[in-house]
Design a protein around this motif. Structure first.
Motif, PDB file in Angstrom:
ATOM      1  N   ARG A 294       0.809  -1.225   0.000  1.00 29.18           N
ATOM      2  CA  ARG A 294       0.000   0.000   0.000  1.00 29.18           C
ATOM      3  C   ARG A 294       0.839   1.270   0.000  1.00 29.18           C
ATOM      4  O   ARG A 294       0.844   2.036   0.986  1.00 29.18           O
ATOM      5  N   VAL A 295       1.558   1.466  -1.090  1.00 27.97           N
ATOM      6  CA  VAL A 295       2.312   2.715  -1.239  1.00 27.97           C
ATOM      7  C   VAL A 295       2.197   3.243  -2.668  1.00 27.97           C
ATOM      8  O   VAL A 295       2.478   2.527  -3.634  1.00 27.97           O
ATOM      9  N   GLY A 296       1.787   4.495  -2.777  1.00 32.55           N
ATOM     10  CA  GLY A 296       1.719   5.175  -4.074  1.00 32.55           C
ATOM     11  C   GLY A 296       2.376   6.541  -3.951  1.00 32.55           C
ATOM     12  O   GLY A 296       2.452   7.105  -2.848  1.00 32.55           O
TER      13      GLY A 296
ATOM     14  N   ASP B  70       4.741 -13.406   3.990  1.00 29.51           N
ATOM     15  CA  ASP B  70       3.910 -14.508   3.502  1.00 29.51           C
ATOM     16  C   ASP B  70       3.180 -13.912   2.301  1.00 29.51           C
ATOM     17  O   ASP B  70       2.895 -12.714   2.274  1.00 29.51           O
ATOM     18  N   PRO B  71       2.923 -14.734   1.267  1.00 27.70           N
ATOM     19  CA  PRO B  71       2.384 -14.152   0.032  1.00 27.70           C
ATOM     20  C   PRO B  71       1.145 -13.265   0.249  1.00 27.70           C
ATOM     21  O   PRO B  71       1.046 -12.195  -0.340  1.00 27.70           O
ATOM     22  N   SER B  72       0.246 -13.691   1.115  1.00 30.93           N
ATOM     23  CA  SER B  72      -0.989 -12.912   1.257  1.00 30.93           C
ATOM     24  C   SER B  72      -0.729 -11.522   1.830  1.00 30.93           C
ATOM     25  O   SER B  72      -1.527 -10.615   1.634  1.00 30.93           O
ATOM     26  N   LEU B  73       0.403 -11.352   2.533  1.00 26.22           N
ATOM     27  CA  LEU B  73       0.706 -10.035   3.093  1.00 26.22           C
ATOM     28  C   LEU B  73       1.189  -9.074   2.011  1.00 26.22           C
ATOM     29  O   LEU B  73       1.148  -7.858   2.183  1.00 26.22           O
ATOM     30  N   LEU B  74       1.663  -9.625   0.896  1.00 21.86           N
ATOM     31  CA  LEU B  74       2.196  -8.778  -0.180  1.00 21.86           C
ATOM     32  C   LEU B  74       1.164  -8.538  -1.278  1.00 21.86           C
ATOM     33  O   LEU B  74       1.454  -7.871  -2.262  1.00 21.86           O
ATOM     34  N   GLN B  75      -0.033  -9.108  -1.090  1.00 19.48           N
ATOM     35  CA  GLN B  75      -1.061  -8.989  -2.131  1.00 19.48           C
ATOM     36  C   GLN B  75      -2.271  -8.204  -1.634  1.00 19.48           C
ATOM     37  O   GLN B  75      -2.389  -7.908  -0.444  1.00 19.48           O
ATOM     38  N   TYR B  76      -3.158  -7.858  -2.580  1.00 17.95           N
ATOM     39  CA  TYR B  76      -4.408  -7.186  -2.206  1.00 17.95           C
ATOM     40  C   TYR B  76      -5.172  -8.081  -1.244  1.00 17.95           C
ATOM     41  O   TYR B  76      -5.151  -9.306  -1.361  1.00 17.95           O
ATOM     42  N   SER B 302       2.141  -6.363   6.027  1.00 20.97           N
ATOM     43  CA  SER B 302       3.157  -6.668   7.037  1.00 20.97           C
ATOM     44  C   SER B 302       2.863  -5.934   8.339  1.00 20.97           C
ATOM     45  O   SER B 302       3.108  -6.465   9.426  1.00 20.97           O
ATOM     46  N   THR B 303       2.324  -4.748   8.260  1.00 19.33           N
ATOM     47  CA  THR B 303       1.942  -4.017   9.471  1.00 19.33           C
ATOM     48  C   THR B 303       0.798  -4.742  10.173  1.00 19.33           C
ATOM     49  O   THR B 303       0.783  -4.854  11.409  1.00 19.33           O
ATOM     50  N   VAL B 307       0.973  -6.002  14.036  1.00 22.76           N
ATOM     51  CA  VAL B 307      -0.023  -5.626  15.037  1.00 22.76           C
ATOM     52  C   VAL B 307      -0.668  -6.863  15.647  1.00 22.76           C
ATOM     53  O   VAL B 307      -0.868  -6.942  16.858  1.00 22.76           O
ATOM     54  N   ALA B 308      -0.933  -7.858  14.808  1.00 19.65           N
ATOM     55  CA  ALA B 308      -1.518  -9.106  15.321  1.00 19.65           C
ATOM     56  C   ALA B 308      -0.559  -9.774  16.305  1.00 19.65           C
ATOM     57  O   ALA B 308      -0.981 -10.250  17.367  1.00 19.65           O
TER      58      ALA B 308
END
Lengths: 446, 505
Positions: A294-296, B70-76, B302-303, B307-308
């Protein structure tokens, strides 16, 4: 005989989620927001709660509808787990500049200067960083437009921009339709020309709209086209003549995977026709395969715009630690140039070729372009009749067969039947034969 | 050729917008005080942040589990926040808010801060130009949060700083005042959709009793208003004898469909830079509408993971972080309280939050904003009452959650420049009366008086008396003219000129 998909005939197709009824708890605006249903978002929403996984969820949905690059996880994993990514420092844990930390804006300015080949070094104070291009579109619309103003955009285009401008900022897009058939005047299908922009502007004014800007995406979504420098310059001059802002979204600028093709950023132009109204967007979602970070970024010389955007920055803030990680990544030229970009492009090219073969084997024609993460393909032969209802039914059929594909109406394409196929994924996700709708057709004569 | 206008009306209005809290912060962020690197920088006692726990956070945030990819953290991902995080938040709030039943992950929305949550909630429960009630003083930035995107206004229910017969304390919020406020709002033709409550309170640091809170919730139910309860300071109660009761601990809410509870990591975990806020509500319609705006307020994958990790680490929270954090907050609070006392400044003594609400009314002649500016010129940000829409001028919020040497008020000239005012003007004419260095006083743009002057008018007379004495006894008038301060704040100049005129008579 007309083409049809047997199983679509008279069968209860995928249950369309009907728009929810009015809620007494929400305002008119809230109800309108809640009932809003964009197709791209709908497809994604279905996928995200039922993702295909080889072992864990073999009945899940494969997503060829959302533009993401899933080919480079290993490269990113290696770089993002490097110790420099876990740096903490008090200023990262505290409130900071709403335009983004100065250290990041400096790195972004240097990065863009280099990769966009700017004639002069770009300035950190002309950079704003927000939590994605979605947010940048929303803010820019809020400050250069008043509610109900309009912005021009050629179609087809990435449909979610409609929501980006509308939901908070109440700005509409005025479409300049590009035809899928190249005619005498056009050199190619979906060809954008200054003439069409002028005509579009004229029509918009006749409808009583106040047009404030033009949005261009280069490389293009969904066409994957790259404008030539001459074409782009002509579009910029059109904007200058008409005192329109131009927002150039270059978020796919590093995804050109064909070495014989070059991309020319607007930031490489020596003497822009109207620098005060030329604003260049970029982000990490596509070029770095990091849609989840989430960076633009926005680059502009217009100080008024920058000041106004700073006022909205607190709604679109990026965590301090993420800003640090992005700065580390963007200044690591060695990793970018020697490890990431070449391998990423090699994989994109291979995946593109694989999908191209699949489409060819299905007898599906498509626009063959050298960039981006998707292919714009012509599925008109699968429609019983040329209508958007048919197109939507086909979209639903794909979804019922566990694949998300984005249909042309999600991009406001003026002709039904075009679909966008995202190929930046493992090959076995791209085998079209596994999805029944591709196999169930009668060859059409129309 | 006319100057081009690049922005829309809305854009120009946004650009020219100047909130005081934001202004103070903006000045600070580009010139932060640092012992060695920038000793001429600005000390920030104006922004509510906890700077006392960096060591504890550093240790936990550099732990290897924080660098998980983990892949899901880098995706929408889900626009309400990843499911794993919403589960952890639901468990966390169930525990720390003592909910009678386990809270549900699907009733949680995570966004990049409470600022964003206010903006969204306003967009979906209000139409443009609708209003939301809020007692004053209140955290003034909420005005911008509701207005800039969502065009919703706040209707103020002013609370007086003087406790009267009916009130048990200063700034006392009652249902009666809310009802009166609602009535006035309606008379003005406003459509009121909700009430905002902050508990523990900003800037008062008050904690409502469960009975008070329940009465406010019932008021909302009677009037079909949504209530947004911001509990972002809920874990900052540093006095063990005091308890905080979350709205989520209430067994049977008057109107669960219209009760929405906000929280976040900025204050309780001293992580204002991590940009994470949460909303809990049972209202499905609201949740669906908020999800539509989620993509504007997304948090990096990743944030969300970090936090989790933090929120589910009960051991770290209960045994390492919270006790030590509270110990430090209490100590810093005491330190600042002593400083205020030694300056003769009265304040509300409360057992929570990161700041103290102090009464500088009798300590100054001059206008509140001028005093704010003077502090800023002397390198300290303090938030003045008008930033909180306090109905009485002269109150200031002092943030204490910082190192002690930042809290030593004596280092900021404005606190030291005062005239002892217990003596009458006649007495001051006596030659052996101690006369402070008024030359510097006169060139200073304002004056702080000893608090023993009980009423402002007495203070003014005392100052005039002193000025008169000084003017008689020095060549000050020859050396100093109003033109010297022409470059300064014009308002100060006017008051100064007026005083000088009176002194000459």
């Amino acid at each position: 005989m007309s083409a049809c998909l047997l199983e679509r005939n008279n069968k209860q197709t995928f249950t369309q989620k009907s728009a929810p009824g009015r809620s007494v708890y929400l305002s008119n605006r809230g109800n309108s927001l809640r009932q809003h249903r964009g197709i791209l978002q709908e497809g994604f929403a279905q996928y995200v709660v039922n993702k295909y996984h080889d072992t864990n969820n073999p009945d899940g949905i494969i997503n060829m509808g959302t533009s993401e690059n899933k080919l480079c996880y290993d490269l990113l994993y290696k770089r993002l787990t490097h110790p420099d990514m876990l740096h903490i420092d008090p200023s990262l844990l505290q409130y900071s500049d709403s335009r983004g930390h100065a250290f990041l804006r400096e790195v972004v300015a240097e990065f863009l200067s280099h990769y966009c080949c700017s004639p002069n070094p770009l300035k950190p104070d002309n950079v704003v960083v927000m939590n994605g291009c979605t947010s940048l579109f929303s803010c820019i619309a809020a400050v250069i437009c008043d509610p109900k103003d309009a912005i021009l955009i050629p179609t087809p285009f990435y449909g979610a921009i409609t929501e980006d401008l509308h939901l908070y900022s109440d700005v509409k897009l005025f479409h300049v339709p590009l035809d899928c058939e190249a005619d005498g005047k056009d050199s190619r299908a979906f060809h954008l020309t200054v003439g069409k922009l002028e005509e579009g502007l004229k029509r918009a004014k006749e409808e009583g709209l106040t047009v404030r800007a033009l949005i261009l995406m280069n490389p293009h979504n969904p066409l994957a086209e790259i404008y030539t420098p001459e074409e782009m310059f002509a579009f910029l001059e059109f904007c200058k003549r008409n005192e329109l802002h131009v927002i150039v979204d270059e978020v796919y600028m590093l995804t050109v995977f064909d070495k014989s093709v070059s991309f020319h950023s607007v930031l490489s132009v020596d003497s822009l026709p109207d620098p005060q109204r030329t604003h260049v967007m970029w982000g990490l979602s596509k070029d770095f395969a990091l849609s989840g970070i989430r960076v633009g970024t926005l680059y502009t010389e217009n100080k008024d715009l920058l000041e106004a955007l700073a006022q909205l920055g607190s709604f679109h803030s990026v965590p301090g630690s993420t800003q640090h990680q992005v700065a580390q990544l963007l200044q690591d030229r060695e990793w970018i140039d020697e490890q990431f970009l070449p391998e990423n492009r090699r994989r994109l090219k291979a995946a593109h070729s694989y999908l191209a073969q699949e489409l060819q084997s299905m007898g599906i024609s498509y626009l063959d372009r050298p960039a981006c993460l998707y292919v714009w393909a012509d599925l008109r032969k699968y429609l019983r009749e040329s209508s958007f209802e048919e197109e939507l039914a086909l979209w639903r059929s794909f979804l019922r067969h566990k694949v998300v594909l984005s249909c042309g109406q999600a991009f406001f394409c003026s002709t039904p039947g075009w679909f966008r196929f995202v190929f930046a994924d493992q090959q076995h996700h791209l085998q079209l034969g596994q999805f029944a709708p591709f196999n169930m057709y009668i060859p059409s004569t129309f």
